[in-house]
Design a protein around this motif. Structure first.
Motif, PDB file in Angstrom:
ATOM      1  N   GLN A   1      -2.793   5.873   4.286  1.00  0.00           N
ATOM      2  CA  GLN A   1      -3.577   5.513   5.476  1.00  0.00           C
ATOM      3  C   GLN A   1      -3.586   3.999   5.692  1.00  0.00           C
ATOM      4  O   GLN A   1      -3.342   3.519   6.800  1.00  0.00           O
ATOM      5  CB  GLN A   1      -5.010   6.032   5.352  1.00  0.00           C
ATOM      6  CG  GLN A   1      -5.871   5.694   6.576  1.00  0.00           C
ATOM      7  CD  GLN A   1      -7.272   6.260   6.472  1.00  0.00           C
ATOM      8  OE1 GLN A   1      -7.568   7.108   5.643  1.00  0.00           O
ATOM      9  NE2 GLN A   1      -8.161   5.786   7.332  1.00  0.00           N
ATOM     10  N   ARG A   2      -3.853   3.249   4.627  1.00  0.00           N
ATOM     11  CA  ARG A   2      -3.873   1.794   4.758  1.00  0.00           C
ATOM     12  C   ARG A   2      -2.470   1.269   5.082  1.00  0.00           C
ATOM     13  O   ARG A   2      -2.310   0.322   5.860  1.00  0.00           O
ATOM     14  CB  ARG A   2      -4.398   1.152   3.478  1.00  0.00           C
ATOM     15  CG  ARG A   2      -5.820   1.569   3.132  1.00  0.00           C
ATOM     16  CD  ARG A   2      -6.401   0.767   2.004  1.00  0.00           C
ATOM     17  NE  ARG A   2      -6.764  -0.578   2.436  1.00  0.00           N
ATOM     18  CZ  ARG A   2      -7.385  -1.468   1.664  1.00  0.00           C
ATOM     19  NH1 ARG A   2      -7.698  -1.145   0.414  1.00  0.00           N
ATOM     20  NH2 ARG A   2      -7.686  -2.662   2.117  1.00  0.00           N
TER      21      ARG A   2
ATOM     22  N   ASP B   1     -12.367  -5.325  -1.025  1.00  0.00           N
ATOM     23  CA  ASP B   1     -11.123  -6.088  -1.142  1.00  0.00           C
ATOM     24  C   ASP B   1     -11.345  -7.388  -1.915  1.00  0.00           C
ATOM     25  O   ASP B   1     -10.519  -7.783  -2.739  1.00  0.00           O
ATOM     26  CB  ASP B   1     -10.561  -6.406   0.255  1.00  0.00           C
ATOM     27  CG  ASP B   1      -9.834  -5.213   0.858  1.00  0.00           C
ATOM     28  OD1 ASP B   1      -9.568  -4.246   0.113  1.00  0.00           O
ATOM     29  OD2 ASP B   1      -9.538  -5.255   2.064  1.00  0.00           O
TER      30      ASP B   1
ATOM     31  N   PHE C   1       0.827  -1.210   0.000  1.00  0.00           N
ATOM     32  CA  PHE C   1       0.000   0.000   0.000  1.00  0.00           C
ATOM     33  C   PHE C   1       0.863   1.262   0.000  1.00  0.00           C
ATOM     34  O   PHE C   1       0.536   2.252  -0.644  1.00  0.00           O
ATOM     35  CB  PHE C   1      -0.952  -0.013   1.192  1.00  0.00           C
ATOM     36  CG  PHE C   1      -2.096  -0.976   1.046  1.00  0.00           C
ATOM     37  CD1 PHE C   1      -2.958  -0.905  -0.035  1.00  0.00           C
ATOM     38  CD2 PHE C   1      -2.303  -1.984   1.982  1.00  0.00           C
ATOM     39  CE1 PHE C   1      -4.006  -1.801  -0.192  1.00  0.00           C
ATOM     40  CE2 PHE C   1      -3.346  -2.884   1.837  1.00  0.00           C
ATOM     41  CZ  PHE C   1      -4.200  -2.802   0.755  1.00  0.00           C
TER      42      PHE C   1
ATOM     43  N   GLU D   1      -1.846   1.787   8.775  1.00  0.00           N
ATOM     44  CA  GLU D   1      -2.612   0.839   9.589  1.00  0.00           C
ATOM     45  C   GLU D   1      -1.888  -0.498   9.676  1.00  0.00           C
ATOM     46  O   GLU D   1      -1.799  -1.103  10.751  1.00  0.00           O
ATOM     47  CB  GLU D   1      -4.013   0.645   8.984  1.00  0.00           C
ATOM     48  CG  GLU D   1      -4.928   1.856   9.136  1.00  0.00           C
ATOM     49  CD  GLU D   1      -6.212   1.706   8.329  1.00  0.00           C
ATOM     50  OE1 GLU D   1      -6.342   0.692   7.595  1.00  0.00           O
ATOM     51  OE2 GLU D   1      -7.083   2.598   8.411  1.00  0.00           O
ATOM     52  N   HIS D   2      -1.372  -0.951   8.559  1.00  0.00           N
ATOM     53  CA  HIS D   2      -0.675  -2.241   8.564  1.00  0.00           C
ATOM     54  C   HIS D   2       0.686  -2.147   9.242  1.00  0.00           C
ATOM     55  O   HIS D   2       1.142  -3.124   9.863  1.00  0.00           O
ATOM     56  CB  HIS D   2      -0.544  -2.771   7.139  1.00  0.00           C
ATOM     57  CG  HIS D   2      -1.836  -3.293   6.577  1.00  0.00           C
ATOM     58  ND1 HIS D   2      -2.427  -4.447   7.042  1.00  0.00           N
ATOM     59  CD2 HIS D   2      -2.663  -2.808   5.613  1.00  0.00           C
ATOM     60  CE1 HIS D   2      -3.550  -4.663   6.374  1.00  0.00           C
ATOM     61  NE2 HIS D   2      -3.720  -3.684   5.502  1.00  0.00           N
TER      62      HIS D   2
ATOM     63  N   GLU E   1      -0.978   4.649  -0.947  1.00  0.00           N
ATOM     64  CA  GLU E   1      -2.187   4.574  -0.118  1.00  0.00           C
ATOM     65  C   GLU E   1      -1.726   4.632   1.335  1.00  0.00           C
ATOM     66  O   GLU E   1      -1.666   3.635   2.049  1.00  0.00           O
ATOM     67  CB  GLU E   1      -2.966   3.293  -0.432  1.00  0.00           C
ATOM     68  CG  GLU E   1      -3.503   3.250  -1.858  1.00  0.00           C
ATOM     69  CD  GLU E   1      -4.382   2.046  -2.134  1.00  0.00           C
ATOM     70  OE1 GLU E   1      -5.214   1.706  -1.269  1.00  0.00           O
ATOM     71  OE2 GLU E   1      -4.232   1.440  -3.213  1.00  0.00           O
TER      72      GLU E   1
END
Length: 902
Positions: free
Chosen positions: A640-641, A848, A633, A644-645, A638
């Motif tokens: 934000q994603r 997804d 990501f 998060e990960h 990307e």
């Protein structure tokens, strides 16, 4: 066998407003396309079945409903619960669970499906594990999974599922409130005064089944009496027994027989066990109580208790002699598998014939992979056998089987009995396994060494000692003690005539130990003598070795071959071969595809790996999967994603504490910083890894190191970068890694930063000539980009500069590496070259699961092939593809392949 619901139970349903609202939200989510799991916990009689029945009755018409229920008497029958869905099981619970996912998806035909599994606490272990595989996939399917169980009965990882509440709801049923009890009385047609309702609530404790029983059995005058206790015993068991006491003798005998059988049984068989000549008349009297139900539409008219509380109350009240008589009769009337349990219950002292039968059944079950059942039979045999030494060995064998089956808690309950056994290799092996499971590596090593001293000796101690060597090898290589792992594995493999699993474990230890001491390339060379064939020719039994080879290929930098190995291994594992290793295979394949530039497919495999381990304590895999997703990501901008990960990866790495998890998380953090064009952050994250190069494990990839050097150069730390180039060269040679192109590229970058364009140009030429498909895509593309920048800066080399920039642009575009792509296109624009508008590769309006389907369509896979890749039915793929077309405004697969994802 299964237990049926109480007749018309929904008529008695009251209250549970908050619970119904929460479950209703899950129903709405499934209707909208998102799967949900609802786990209903409650004490016996609390109304779990009534609540589930009420929910199912109120489901929208579009839902397809599938039901099953575990039975206490079938808890030792592998896949007993799954067989109620039409799944016979197979070599592994994982494979059976994935089969069930496909069946449910097909049953729904793209629409919502409600799946009810009652009494999880009684389910056989294989079904519980298979259902876990379903739970991990539910979020990606239109499935509502409703599970009931008693409190504290959360085996095999189910409890951990709810540490992450996303898509999962846990409903704990407490007692009914006073108003609910009054409402239940009104449902029964009794307008009780408030004083009577309060007394009934206090007397019953709000237990739904107890309230219902009292309302059914007592008259209005008894319930509404002005004072004193209710004229019945305070316990539900006493109430049940009092009701049964008033029945004819044959009815009581039949009820006693049903309580001993425990499950549903054909009426003639129940009558034979009860010694009742006319069981139909006896059953008729029992049916009037509501304690027993039957199915008259079936030829054998099977009957059983409507609720386990009824059965338990009667069984507990049976005198010991009467109980043994009924168990003996059941053993004579039921099939051989069911009869064993009753023969044990009927035993009144030593019975060596029974012990021998149990030994033989245990061996047969263990041979079929039902280790838990085999262990139970051995423990039963130890309780009826006369030979103390043989009984000790039965206990030890049972503990070993439980440990091999992953049932550590059950095995730990046998610790005192194991410690009380006489010394010997089997006792040492079991104590070593118990210590290893408790992370007590020092005593585990001592026990394994003691057990291994009889290696090569006569059976059965020779086989036990060989197993101990396998465990020693695993202990050593997980601790990075390569030489000792190799020694243990070499001793094991030298024994010859080993069982297949033990022989493969020996080779895994040998390869892992070699990697720990000499690097992954040397381990691959060693493994080649055992597994020389190409991936597509490897037999199913060696799927785990193929996964090991693919993993070693990742660390050895042999990306192309490793991808082929893992793709083949996944195909084999889908059908049960080494299915337990599926999460690792998908995780490792995602990392390899990240390097090769096949980022769309990498996303699919990373998400699949995550779904396969969700809820399990596999934090070492969690860290790496989240790290891979963060890199993917981040590489696409990307943010934000990606963040998060990264957060999830860091949390998992902190919990796991392994070098592999921690390093992988740091590499992901650096990769995202690189995508953000933040060289200072890259250096900050990766520099600790090279603070002492002697501490870098031999069995590891060094693919992250060129990124650190690049960041040092971009940050102006040229002397430090030069030192790191030499250290990287030495480390790569020690491990047999081909990193020449990347090392030469780093030298070129350094020369350019030093203001030596001629030397830099020559180095770039050499680096590009050395590039192979095994070099990571970002490094390959970065080489062309930097070379193009150098040529452009020198002047008069515009054509060559543009050629290099275009190569870089195409490589970045192929992966969808948006931040890197934007930087190359900015350089091209500075030369007056503009690039046409790019289509969206991952449209945000797709879920997804829809993205995964679209990605695989873009790769040219058929719907059938996509279904196999994603562990779903072909109908589900058809359904998702229809939604994709509708959302993107396209009408054909060709448009999807040509315009949106390419």
């Amino acid at each position: 066998m299964r237990r049926w619901e109480l007749p018309a139970s929904d008529e008695w349903f009251v209250g549970r407003v908050a619970e119904l609202a929460a479950i209703g939200a899950c129903v709405d989510a499934v209707s909208g396309g998102a799967g949900r799991v609802v786990w209903v916990e409650g004490d016996p009689g609390s109304g779990k079945t009534a609540l589930v029945n009420h929910v199912v009755a109120g489901l929208p018409a579009a839902f397809v409903v599938r039901r099953s229920a575990a039975d206490e008497s079938a808890a030792d029958q592998p896949f007993a619960v799954l067989r109620q869905f039409g799944i016979e099981g197979g070599e592994s619970p994982q494979a059976a669970g994935l089969d069930l996912v496909g069946l449910l998806s097909e049953a729904g035909g793209g629409g919502p499906v409600a799946v009810v599994v009652e009494d999880l606490h009684w389910a056989d272990r294989e079904s519980r594990q298979a259902l876990l595989a379903v739970v991990r996939r539910v979020g990606e399917e239109r499935v509502l999974l409703l599970v009931t169980s008693r409190p504290g009965a959360a085996p095999d990882g189910w409890e951990r599922l709810f540490s992450d509440p996303s898509g999962r709801l846990r409903v704990v049923l407490g007692s009914l409130g006073r108003d609910d009890v009054g409402e239940m009385a009104r449902v029964a047609g009794l307008a009780l005064p408030a004083r009577a309702v309060e007394r009934l609530h206090e007397h019953s404790g709000g237990l739904a089944l107890y309230v219902r029983t009292l309302l059914t059995e007592l008259s209005f005058s008894q319930l509404a009496a002005p004072g004193g206790d209710l004229p019945v015993p305070r316990s539900l068991a006493s109430t049940i027994l009092a009701r049964l006491a008033g029945l004819p003798p044959d009815a009581r005998q039949l009820a006693a027989a049903l309580s001993v059988v425990g499950g549903v049984v054909p009426l003639p068989v129940a009558g034979r066990i009860a010694r009742v000549d006319h069981p139909a008349g006896a059953l008729e009297a029992l049916l009037e109580t509501g304690f027993v139900t039957w199915r008259p539409g079936e030829a054998s008219t099977p009957a059983g208790f409507t609720h386990p509380l009824y059965r338990a109350a009667l069984y507990a009240d049976l005198a010991p002699t009467r109980r043994r008589e009924l168990h003996r009769a059941a053993a004579e009337s039921l099939d051989a598998a069911a009869a064993l349990r009753h023969r044990v219950a009927a035993a009144d002292g030593i019975d060596d014939d029974l012990a021998q039968d149990l030994d033989e059944s245990a061996a047969e079950r263990a041979g079929r992979g039902a280790r838990s059942v085999a262990a139970t039979y051995l423990l039963w045999a130890s309780s009826v056998g006369s030979d103390p030494q043989l009984n000790e060995r039965r206990v030890l064998r049972a503990a070993r089987l439980l440990l091999e089956d992953g049932q550590t808690a059950r095995a730990a309950e046998l610790r005192e009995r194991v410690e009380g056994c006489g010394e010997g290799p089997l006792r040492s092996l079991v104590l070593g396994q118990l210590a290893w499971e408790e992370a007590a590596s020092t005593p585990a090593e001592s026990w394994f060494i003691a057990a291994s001293e009889s290696a090569g000796g006569p059976e059965p101690d020779g086989e036990v000692a060989a197993a101990a060597l396998g465990h020693l090898g695993a202990l050593y290589y997980t601790q990075g003690r390569g030489r000792e792992a190799v020694e243990a594995a070499t001793r094991l493999l030298a024994l010859g005539n080993l069982p297949g699993e033990l022989e493969r474990n020996g080779w895994i230890a040998l390869a892992a130990g070699t990697a720990a001491d000499h690097g992954a390339a040397a381990a691959l060379d060693r493994l080649a003598s055992r597994l020389p064939q190409p991936a597509e020719s490897v037999r199913a039994a060696d799927a785990d070795l193929l996964i090991v080879r693919g993993t070693l290929g990742f660390y050895a930098g042999r990306t192309t071959a490793a991808i082929a190995d893992l793709r083949a291994a996944i195909r084999l594992a889908r059908h049960g071969a080494a299915a337990a290793q599926l999460p690792r295979a998908h995780m490792q394949l995602a990392q390899l595809l990240l390097y090769s530039g096949e980022w769309d497919e990498a996303l699919v495999h990373a998400r699949t790996a995550l779904s396969l381990v969700s809820g399990e304590r596999r934090v070492w895999i969690d860290a790496q999967v989240h790290a891979a997703l963060a890199r993917l990501f981040g590489g696409r901008g990307e943010w934000q994603r990606s963040d998060e990960h990264l957060t999830a990866a860091a949390a998992a790495a902190a919990e796991a504490g392994t070098i592999e998890a921690v390093v992988t998380t740091r590499v992901a953090q650096a990769a995202v910083a690189r995508a953000r064009n933040d060289p200072g952050q890259v250096v900050e994250v990766l520099a600790p890894l090279v603070a002492n190069t002697r501490l870098i494990p031999m069995a590891t990839s060094l693919a992250w190191w060129p990124g650190l050097i690049e960041a040092m150069i971009d940050g102006g730390e040229l002397a430090r970068a030069a030192e790191q180039i030499e250290l990287l060269g030495t480390a790569a040679r020690q491990r047999g890694l081909n990193m020449q192109a990347r090392i030469e590229g780093a030298r070129a970058h350094l020369e350019a930063a030093r203001g030596r364009p001629d030397q830099a140009g020559s180095s770039y030429d050499r680096a590009i000539a050395l590039l192979t498909a095994d070099d990571p895509l970002l490094d390959r593309a970065g080489l062309h980009h930097r070379f193009g920048q150098l040529l452009a800066a020198r002047g008069g080399r515009r054509r060559q500069a543009v050629d290099q920039l275009r190569v870089a642009r195409d490589l970045f575009a192929g992966a969808g590496a948006e931040p890197f792509l934007s930087r190359v296109e900015a350089d091209l624009a500075s030369h007056g070259i503009t690039v046409g508008e790019r289509g969206s590769r991952s449209p945000l309006e797709l879920t997804d699961r829809e993205r995964d389907v679209a990605i695989l369509v873009a790769k040219g896979l058929t719907n059938r092939e996509i279904a196999a890749e994603l562990y779903v039915s072909q109908k589900a793929v058809d359904y998702h593809l229809g939604h994709i077309f509708a959302k993107l405004g396209i009408t054909s697969r060709r448009e999807l392949r040509g315009g949106v994802f390419n």
